[in-house]
Design a protein around this motif. Structure first.
Motif, short mmCIF file in Angstrom:
data_model
loop_
_atom_site.label_atom_id
_atom_site.label_comp_id
_atom_site.label_asym_id
_atom_site.label_seq_id
_atom_site.Cartn_x
_atom_site.Cartn_y
_atom_site.Cartn_z
N ALA A 5 0.81 -1.25 0.03
CA ALA A 5 0.16 0.08 -0.09
C ALA A 5 0.77 1.12 -0.07
CB ALA A 5 -0.94 0.05 1.11
N ASP A 6 -0.01 2.41 -0.29
CA ASP A 6 1.00 3.57 -0.51
C ASP A 6 1.04 4.29 0.92
OD1 ASP A 6 1.57 3.54 -2.88
OD2 ASP A 6 -0.18 4.32 -3.75
N PHE A 7 0.56 3.54 2.00
CA PHE A 7 0.31 4.18 3.22
C PHE A 7 0.61 3.03 4.43
CE2 PHE A 7 -3.57 3.54 1.02
CZ PHE A 7 -4.32 2.46 1.77
N THR A 104 -6.15 0.03 8.68
CA THR A 104 -5.47 1.13 8.28
C THR A 104 -6.20 2.43 8.66
OG1 THR A 104 -4.42 2.48 6.56
CG2 THR A 104 -6.35 1.08 6.13
N ASN A 105 -5.70 3.67 8.26
CA ASN A 105 -6.35 4.97 8.56
C ASN A 105 -7.11 5.38 7.20
OD1 ASN A 105 -5.85 5.51 11.41
ND2 ASN A 105 -3.67 5.80 10.91
#
Length: 121
Positions: A5-7, A104-105
């Motif tokens: 993921a990018d986060f 995740t957020n």
């Protein structure tokens, strides 16, 4: 398992087993969750426990604490873990089923990719 993921994400998976967790449920679940758990029996109580376990463990991994913070201090309501978004999926692989949780957020969608052999050149 790997999450891409990018986060930041927390990821956990547990095998679905016909196992009794009542001896540790009061330590892992919050008071509200434990009351709900006690109303269930058989496979329903086992699935409830494992779903909560993977959600909490994925959250603790997201926070970077791992299981050092006891899961009983973490609240899971079926969608949020201490305010973070938790997506779960029941995955069948070979002869087993696994509960997989990603916390995740950010909203996420779980995509499962099976890799049986990986060669790096």
């Amino acid at each position: 398992m790997v999450a891409v993921a990018d986060f930041e994400v927390g990821l956990d998976a547990e095998i679905r087993q016909n196992k009794v967790y009542s001896h540790i449920a009061h330590k892992v679940l919050t008071e509200r969750e434990y009351m709900e758990y006690q109303l269930l029996s058989g496979a329903e109580s086992t699935d409830y426990f494992i779903e909560h376990w993977v959600a909490k463990e994925s959250y603790l991994k997201l926070m970077g604490t791992g299981i050092y913070k006891y899961p009983g201090d973490v609240d899971y309501d079926g969608r949020l873990v201490n305010g973070c978004i938790c997506q779960q999926k029941l995955i069948k692989y070979k002869n087993h089923s696994y509960f997989v949780a990603v916390t995740t957020n950010n909203p996420v969608e779980i995509e499962v990719v099976y890799v049986s052999t990986l060669k790096v050149a």
